[in-house]
Design a protein around this motif. Structure first.
Motif, PDB file in Angstrom:
ATOM      1  N   ALA A   1      67.111  17.274  31.511  1.00 21.48           N
ATOM      2  CA  ALA A   1      65.964  17.915  30.857  1.00 21.48           C
ATOM      3  C   ALA A   1      66.228  18.175  29.371  1.00 21.48           C
ATOM      4  O   ALA A   1      65.285  18.269  28.579  1.00 21.48           O
ATOM      5  N   ALA A   2      67.504  18.271  28.991  1.00 21.04           N
ATOM      6  CA  ALA A   2      67.836  18.476  27.578  1.00 21.04           C
ATOM      7  C   ALA A   2      67.381  17.293  26.730  1.00 21.04           C
ATOM      8  O   ALA A   2      67.049  17.464  25.551  1.00 21.04           O
ATOM      9  N   LYS A   3      67.366  16.103  27.342  1.00 22.27           N
ATOM     10  CA  LYS A   3      66.917  14.918  26.597  1.00 22.27           C
ATOM     11  C   LYS A   3      65.481  15.088  26.115  1.00 22.27           C
ATOM     12  O   LYS A   3      65.137  14.659  25.016  1.00 22.27           O
ATOM     13  N   ASP A   4      64.640  15.686  26.953  1.00 17.87           N
ATOM     14  CA  ASP A   4      63.240  15.877  26.574  1.00 17.87           C
ATOM     15  C   ASP A   4      63.123  16.831  25.387  1.00 17.87           C
ATOM     16  O   ASP A   4      62.317  16.613  24.477  1.00 17.87           O
ATOM     17  N   VAL A   5      63.933  17.885  25.392  1.00 22.74           N
ATOM     18  CA  VAL A   5      63.918  18.833  24.272  1.00 22.74           C
ATOM     19  C   VAL A   5      64.374  18.130  22.995  1.00 22.74           C
ATOM     20  O   VAL A   5      63.762  18.287  21.925  1.00 22.74           O
ATOM     21  N   ILE A   6      65.440  17.352  23.105  1.00 18.86           N
ATOM     22  CA  ILE A   6      65.963  16.636  21.941  1.00 18.86           C
ATOM     23  C   ILE A   6      64.937  15.626  21.428  1.00 18.86           C
ATOM     24  O   ILE A   6      64.715  15.504  20.214  1.00 18.86           O
ATOM     25  N   ARG A   7      64.300  14.911  22.360  1.00 23.68           N
ATOM     26  CA  ARG A   7      63.318  13.905  21.946  1.00 23.68           C
ATOM     27  C   ARG A   7      62.140  14.550  21.234  1.00 23.68           C
ATOM     28  O   ARG A   7      61.677  14.051  20.191  1.00 23.68           O
TER      29      ARG A   7
END
Length: 242
Positions: free
Chosen positions: A159-165
């Protein structure tokens, strides 16, 4: 086994380009947002008279705090430049710092021989390690903990990937500290949800307690919201230590 030259150089370049200013690295949060609450989760299960080893210590911000909670604090990092930053920042000499490649089993065993069983603090290392190196990183935790030590491990979830994206795709472009991470070819949040606990168990570690959290960063979204990356934390015992 050692990490690839490209991976090592990416981290060396990142830290070599980082100043002594606190918080310049996006993950260099104040200990009140990282090592302090994390140590409060670890200490009920740990013997504070044992050393604590901060794996992937970077510039040593968290290591210096851990030195206030444990008898001895040792920060280790793959990057020579990171270790140099950490030593300069430790003006009162409260901790020790050394270079260590966590996938170099012989070097990890040598550290364990010097420290004896130790507590381990590892924040967001497995998720950005090369996939083929991740089992060795987990094994390094188990080696250092031995029978008497305990470990606190926190790793980003997918889910951190979505925040980073979302942060990277804002109309203004990625915030400067996130851009530095991307420009240095570092790859956050690349481990799957199941991979981290499986790696820890395969290394012989026992999960004593775990939970969800978010790792505070030192960068903000355009609306002023602090970036916090979804993560999962584990308190672990080694073989025979559960």
């Amino acid at each position: 086994m050692n990490v690839s030259s490209g991976y090592r150089e990416a981290w060396e370049d990142f830290w070599a380009a980082t100043s002594d200013a606190p918080g310049e690295a996006i993950w260099d949060a104040d200990p009140s947002l990282a090592a302090q609450p994390h140590s409060e989760l670890l200490l009920p299960y740990a013997d504070a008279s044992l050393p604590v080893v901060d794996l992937g210590c970077g510039n040593g911000t968290q290591t210096r705090f851990l030195a206030t909670r444990f008898a001895r604090a040792i920060g280790v990092d793959l990057s020579h430049a990171a270790v140099a930053l950490a030593r300069r920042a430790d003006t009162e000499g409260v901790a020790e710092f050394a270079r260590l490649d966590l996938v170099d089993g012989e070097a990890v065993r040598a550290l364990h021989e010097r420290t004896g069983d130790a507590n381990v603090y590892m924040r967001a290392v497995i998720h950005q390690s090369e996939p083929e190196a991740r089992p060795a990183v987990a094994a390094a935790v188990a080696e250092l903990v031995g029978e008497k030590g305990r470990a606190f491990v926190a790793e980003l979830t997918p889910a951190a990937k979505d925040v980073i994206r979302r942060a990277a795709e804002s109309p203004q472009g990625p915030p400067p500290k996130l851009r530095r991470v991307l420009d240095h070819r570092l790859k956050p949040a690349s481990a799957t949800e199941e991979e981290v606990p499986e790696l820890l168990r395969a290394a012989g570690l026992t999960v004593l307690v775990c939970g969800d959290t978010a790792l505070a960063q030192t960068e903000y979204l355009p609306d002023g919201t602090r970036i916090a990356l979804p993560a999962r934390w584990f308190v672990l015992a080694g073989r025979g230590g559960a």
